[in-house]
Write a protein that holds these residues in place. Structure first.
Motif, PDB file in Angstrom:
ATOM      1  N   UNK A   9       0.820  -1.212   0.000  1.00 30.36           N
ATOM      2  CA  UNK A   9       0.000   0.000   0.000  1.00 30.36           C
ATOM      3  C   UNK A   9       0.857   1.266   0.000  1.00 30.36           C
ATOM      4  N   UNK A  10       1.917   1.304   0.803  1.00 24.91           N
ATOM      5  CA  UNK A  10       2.746   2.507   0.868  1.00 24.91           C
ATOM      6  C   UNK A  10       3.433   2.784  -0.468  1.00 24.91           C
ATOM      7  N   UNK A  11       3.894   1.721  -1.138  1.00 22.94           N
ATOM      8  CA  UNK A  11       4.499   1.929  -2.450  1.00 22.94           C
ATOM      9  C   UNK A  11       3.462   2.412  -3.456  1.00 22.94           C
ATOM     10  N   UNK A  12       2.290   1.817  -3.434  1.00 22.96           N
ATOM     11  CA  UNK A  12       1.254   2.224  -4.390  1.00 22.96           C
ATOM     12  C   UNK A  12       0.791   3.651  -4.141  1.00 22.96           C
ATOM     13  N   UNK A  13       0.872   4.077  -2.895  1.00 27.04           N
ATOM     14  CA  UNK A  13       0.446   5.435  -2.578  1.00 27.04           C
ATOM     15  C   UNK A  13       1.503   6.488  -2.815  1.00 27.04           C
ATOM     16  N   UNK A  14       2.774   6.125  -2.632  1.00 30.56           N
ATOM     17  CA  UNK A  14       3.831   7.121  -2.660  1.00 30.56           C
ATOM     18  C   UNK A  14       4.889   6.916  -3.740  1.00 30.56           C
ATOM     19  N   UNK A  15       4.919   5.760  -4.396  1.00 26.83           N
ATOM     20  CA  UNK A  15       6.063   5.448  -5.267  1.00 26.83           C
ATOM     21  C   UNK A  15       5.654   4.975  -6.654  1.00 26.83           C
ATOM     22  N   UNK A  16       4.859   5.779  -7.394  1.00 32.74           N
ATOM     23  CA  UNK A  16       4.453   5.322  -8.724  1.00 32.74           C
ATOM     24  C   UNK A  16       5.620   5.153  -9.685  1.00 32.74           C
ATOM     25  N   UNK A  17       6.641   5.993  -9.578  1.00 35.21           N
ATOM     26  CA  UNK A  17       7.787   5.858 -10.477  1.00 35.21           C
ATOM     27  C   UNK A  17       8.526   4.540 -10.219  1.00 35.21           C
ATOM     28  N   UNK A  18       8.712   4.227  -8.947  1.00 35.95           N
ATOM     29  CA  UNK A  18       9.381   2.985  -8.591  1.00 35.95           C
ATOM     30  C   UNK A  18       8.624   1.792  -9.136  1.00 35.95           C
ATOM     31  N   UNK A  19       7.312   1.787  -8.942  1.00 38.99           N
ATOM     32  CA  UNK A  19       6.513   0.652  -9.394  1.00 38.99           C
ATOM     33  C   UNK A  19       6.450   0.576 -10.911  1.00 38.99           C
ATOM     34  N   UNK A  20       6.435   1.732 -11.577  1.00 41.08           N
ATOM     35  CA  UNK A  20       6.434   1.723 -13.038  1.00 41.08           C
ATOM     36  C   UNK A  20       7.715   1.077 -13.566  1.00 41.08           C
ATOM     37  N   UNK A  21       8.859   1.446 -12.974  1.00 40.36           N
ATOM     38  CA  UNK A  21      10.111   0.831 -13.388  1.00 40.36           C
ATOM     39  C   UNK A  21      10.126  -0.651 -13.106  1.00 40.36           C
ATOM     40  N   UNK A  22       9.612  -1.030 -11.953  1.00 44.77           N
ATOM     41  CA  UNK A  22       9.593  -2.445 -11.589  1.00 44.77           C
ATOM     42  C   UNK A  22       8.724  -3.235 -12.561  1.00 44.77           C
ATOM     43  N   UNK A  32      10.772  -3.891 -15.675  1.00 46.94           N
ATOM     44  CA  UNK A  32      11.715  -4.985 -15.449  1.00 46.94           C
ATOM     45  C   UNK A  32      10.990  -6.323 -15.481  1.00 46.94           C
ATOM     46  N   UNK A  33       9.850  -6.394 -14.828  1.00 43.75           N
ATOM     47  CA  UNK A  33       9.088  -7.642 -14.794  1.00 43.75           C
ATOM     48  C   UNK A  33       8.648  -8.060 -16.189  1.00 43.75           C
ATOM     49  N   UNK A  34       8.281  -7.098 -17.021  1.00 47.81           N
ATOM     50  CA  UNK A  34       7.832  -7.441 -18.377  1.00 47.81           C
ATOM     51  C   UNK A  34       8.955  -8.072 -19.180  1.00 47.81           C
ATOM     52  N   UNK A  35      10.199  -7.637 -18.925  1.00 48.85           N
ATOM     53  CA  UNK A  35      11.348  -8.241 -19.606  1.00 48.85           C
ATOM     54  C   UNK A  35      11.567  -9.658 -19.094  1.00 48.85           C
ATOM     55  N   UNK A  36      11.505  -9.834 -17.783  1.00 44.63           N
ATOM     56  CA  UNK A  36      11.801 -11.121 -17.176  1.00 44.63           C
ATOM     57  C   UNK A  36      10.719 -12.159 -17.485  1.00 44.63           C
ATOM     58  N   UNK A  73      19.390  -9.574 -15.798  1.00 46.36           N
ATOM     59  CA  UNK A  73      18.217  -8.869 -15.273  1.00 46.36           C
ATOM     60  C   UNK A  73      17.303  -9.787 -14.459  1.00 46.36           C
ATOM     61  N   UNK A  74      17.425 -11.098 -14.648  1.00 42.16           N
ATOM     62  CA  UNK A  74      16.630 -12.029 -13.839  1.00 42.16           C
ATOM     63  C   UNK A  74      17.016 -11.969 -12.359  1.00 42.16           C
ATOM     64  N   UNK A  75      18.154 -11.363 -12.050  1.00 41.92           N
ATOM     65  CA  UNK A  75      18.568 -11.213 -10.655  1.00 41.92           C
ATOM     66  C   UNK A  75      17.968  -9.970 -10.004  1.00 41.92           C
ATOM     67  N   UNK A  76      17.375  -9.085 -10.782  1.00 42.03           N
ATOM     68  CA  UNK A  76      16.870  -7.828 -10.223  1.00 42.03           C
ATOM     69  C   UNK A  76      15.771  -8.033  -9.177  1.00 42.03           C
ATOM     70  N   UNK A  77      14.779  -8.943  -9.373  1.00 41.81           N
ATOM     71  CA  UNK A  77      13.750  -9.085  -8.342  1.00 41.81           C
ATOM     72  C   UNK A  77      14.296  -9.451  -6.970  1.00 41.81           C
ATOM     73  N   UNK A  78      15.380 -10.198  -6.915  1.00 41.05           N
ATOM     74  CA  UNK A  78      15.909 -10.618  -5.617  1.00 41.05           C
ATOM     75  C   UNK A  78      17.092  -9.792  -5.147  1.00 41.05           C
ATOM     76  N   UNK A  79      17.806  -9.149  -6.066  1.00 41.28           N
ATOM     77  CA  UNK A  79      19.035  -8.442  -5.694  1.00 41.28           C
ATOM     78  C   UNK A  79      19.049  -6.978  -6.090  1.00 41.28           C
ATOM     79  N   UNK A  80      17.981  -6.491  -6.738  1.00 36.33           N
ATOM     80  CA  UNK A  80      17.901  -5.083  -7.086  1.00 36.33           C
ATOM     81  C   UNK A  80      18.739  -4.710  -8.295  1.00 36.33           C
ATOM     82  N   UNK A  81      18.673  -3.421  -8.625  1.00 33.18           N
ATOM     83  CA  UNK A  81      19.390  -2.938  -9.806  1.00 33.18           C
ATOM     84  C   UNK A  81      20.894  -3.067  -9.630  1.00 33.18           C
TER      85      UNK A  81
END
Length: 229
Positions: free
Chosen positions: A4-17, A20-24, A201-209
């Motif tokens: 909820x906090x990310x959806x409320x405050x971090x649209x840019x972060x979630x858009x980037x994520x 990344x997910x679409x690639x993976x 890039x498959x490592x990004x979900x667990x280890x970040x950028x």
């Protein structure tokens, strides 16, 4: 990332994520089912077992076979040891149900000098110093490492190319300088830089950028500090 906090405050972060997910999660330079395996094994490396379970289950839905998943078990056994391998074995069992394994095989041995010859061939005649010391001080351990490398690279259920890409995903997750060796190995096995990039890039979900930052520069042109082909 349904927080909820990310959806409320971090649209840019979630858009980037989401990108990344679409690639993976889609077929690209590397098939999506294999990228799910890479992501699962990278998550085990980071000790994120619920994420690893989710990724492997997604791979099963995409057509990943238990034999292909065994590649992750083999590589984790070598790179990350018994605990990580046992964790992934449990996840494989949960994801595939009762898997009928083949009959146990007899264990191979290394002939005298075989390990050193393999190291020299793989590293173009320049054995890495830690392995040179191992050959000199504990030669039977050098044989052990050689046999495990054979299992990870030559006897992997995946193709040599995809086996190297799987190794790269794990090394990227751990921000390991050893990734340079397997960038070269993947290229030598026929991988394009696009395939290498997707595997990392498959490592990004667990280890970040940071996982990409640890390896991505190796794919730059040599004049910009990358690894020459």
């Amino acid at each position: 990332m349904d927080v909820a906090l990310l959806r409320g405050y971090a649209p840019y972060t979630l858009a980037g994520y989401d990108i990344f997910r679409s690639v993976i999660e889609s077929d690209g330079a590397v098939p999506a089912r294999l990228k799910a395996l890479f992501a699962a094994v990278a998550a085990v490396d980071r000790r994120h077992l619920p994420l690893a379970r989710r990724e492997l289950e997604r791979g099963v839905m995409l057509g990943l076979t238990s034999k292909e998943a065994t590649a992750g078990l083999i590589v984790l056994s070598s790179l990350r040891g018994e605990a990580a391998a046992l964790d992934f074995a449990q996840i494989i069992e949960e994801s595939f149900g009762d898997v009928e394994a083949p009959d146990p095989q007899s264990l191979p041995t290394a002939a005298e000098g075989e390990a050193e010859a393999n190291f020299r061939a793989y590293w173009a005649g320049n054995i890495p110093p830690p392995l040179g010391v191992l050959i000199r001080l504990v030669p039977q351990a050098a044989d052990a490492y050689y046999l495990m490398r054979r299992g990870s690279i030559d006897a992997n259920p995946l193709s040599p190319k995809h086996g190297e890409l799987l190794l790269l995903a794990i090394l990227a997750a751990g921000y390991s300088p050893m990734a340079a060796t397997h960038v070269r190995g993947a290229r030598n096995a026929g991988a394009s830089d696009e395939e290498i990039a997707e595997a990392v890039l498959c490592a990004v979900p667990s280890a970040g950028i940071a996982a990409w930052m640890a390896v991505g520069g190796m794919l730059a042109p040599p004049e910009e500090g990358g690894i020459a082909r």
